[in-house]
Design a protein around this motif. Structure first.
Motif, PDB file in Angstrom:
ATOM      1  N   ALA A 153     -20.819  30.129  42.363  1.00  0.00           N
ATOM      2  CA  ALA A 153     -21.863  30.342  42.922  1.00  0.00           C
ATOM      3  C   ALA A 153     -21.924  31.579  43.675  1.00  0.00           C
ATOM      4  N   THR A 185     -27.062  23.717  38.606  1.00  0.00           N
ATOM      5  CA  THR A 185     -26.517  25.253  38.641  1.00  0.00           C
ATOM      6  C   THR A 185     -27.283  26.157  37.641  1.00  0.00           C
ATOM      7  N   ILE A 188     -30.093  27.009  40.071  1.00  0.00           N
ATOM      8  CA  ILE A 188     -29.602  28.202  41.136  1.00  0.00           C
ATOM      9  C   ILE A 188     -29.669  29.437  40.397  1.00  0.00           C
TER      10      ILE A 188
END
Ligand code: DX5
Ligand code: ZN
Length: 219
Positions: A153, A185, A188
């Motif tokens: 991240a 993810t 994100i």
């Protein structure tokens, strides 16, 4: 924002029945097919070369997104273009041992879209100097070489900096992420501004490819 592009990485496919795997992801809603090329020098793994890309080309009309994790990419670009690549992405690190400007130009001259990428450890400033000379930035969210690694991240700052380029006008680029992409993810990455998602394990190691692709899109 436009539709999110999903690019399954065939590195995670069953190579004993590659044609069938390609047909399955195409029917399941894949937008591009991502081909990971590794030479055992730039990364510590060896995958496949232009001959396999040519076979993939015969099996699908989807765009082929070729990611070169190799030294001397400039030398090999014409072979991958001839094999049927639609976009070719190269690494910016000095260890890739090529003249980045010349390679990007060579990719465009071969009629392909040019991508530039950087490893998680590589500073964003290294790609910034080539802005305008490439059509897609690939932000590596794992250290390249192997599938199945966890998403980093901490790379999202690079995605946001690329978004800032796009909103400051001029040449618009695609922003692609690659490595450890799963439904969580992916969300994100898209929230930070990525519009192309590469995914190997989360698609090819699932039972239902269509569901895996829908889940990545957040549908
Ligand atoms: C990493 C490759 C990726 C990788 C992604 O070296 O560039 O494309 O295959 O695989 P997953 O989705 O399994 O992290
Ligand atoms: Zn890749």
């Amino acid at each position: 924002m436009g539709k999110v592009i999903v690019a399954p990485s065939i590195l995670a496919a069953d190579f004993s029945r590659l044609a069938e795997e390609i047909h399955r992801v195409e029917v399941a809603g894949a937008d591009w097919i991502h081909c990971d090329i590794m030479d055992g020098h730039f990364v510590d793994n060896i995958s496949f070369g232009p001959d396999v890309v040519r076979l993939v080309r015969k099996e699908t009309s989807l765009p082929l997104d070729v990611h070169l994790m190799i030294e001397h990419a400039d030398h090999y670009v014409p072979r991958f273009a001839k094999a049927g690549a639609n976009s070719i992405t190269v690494h910016v690190e000095p260890e890739a041992r090529h003249d980045v400007v010349k390679t990007l130009q060579r990719i465009r001259d071969a009629g392909c879209r040019a991508g530039l990428t950087l490893n998680p450890e590589t500073a964003f400033e290294l790609v910034e100097q080539f802005l305008g000379k490439f059509d897609m930035l690939l932000v590596m969210t794992v250290h390249p070489g192997f599938g199945g690694q966890p998403f980093r991240a901490d790379q999202m700052g690079k995605v946001r900096r690329a978004v800032a380029w796009n909103s400051s006008g001029g040449h618009k680029i695609d922003i692609e992420v690659d490595g450890g992409i799963n439904p969580k993810t992916a969300r994100i990455s898209v929230e930070n501004g990525a519009n192309v998602l590469v995914a190997g394990t989360s698609i090819f190691h699932s039972k239902d490819y269509a569901k895996a692709i829908r889940d990545l899109r957040g549908e």
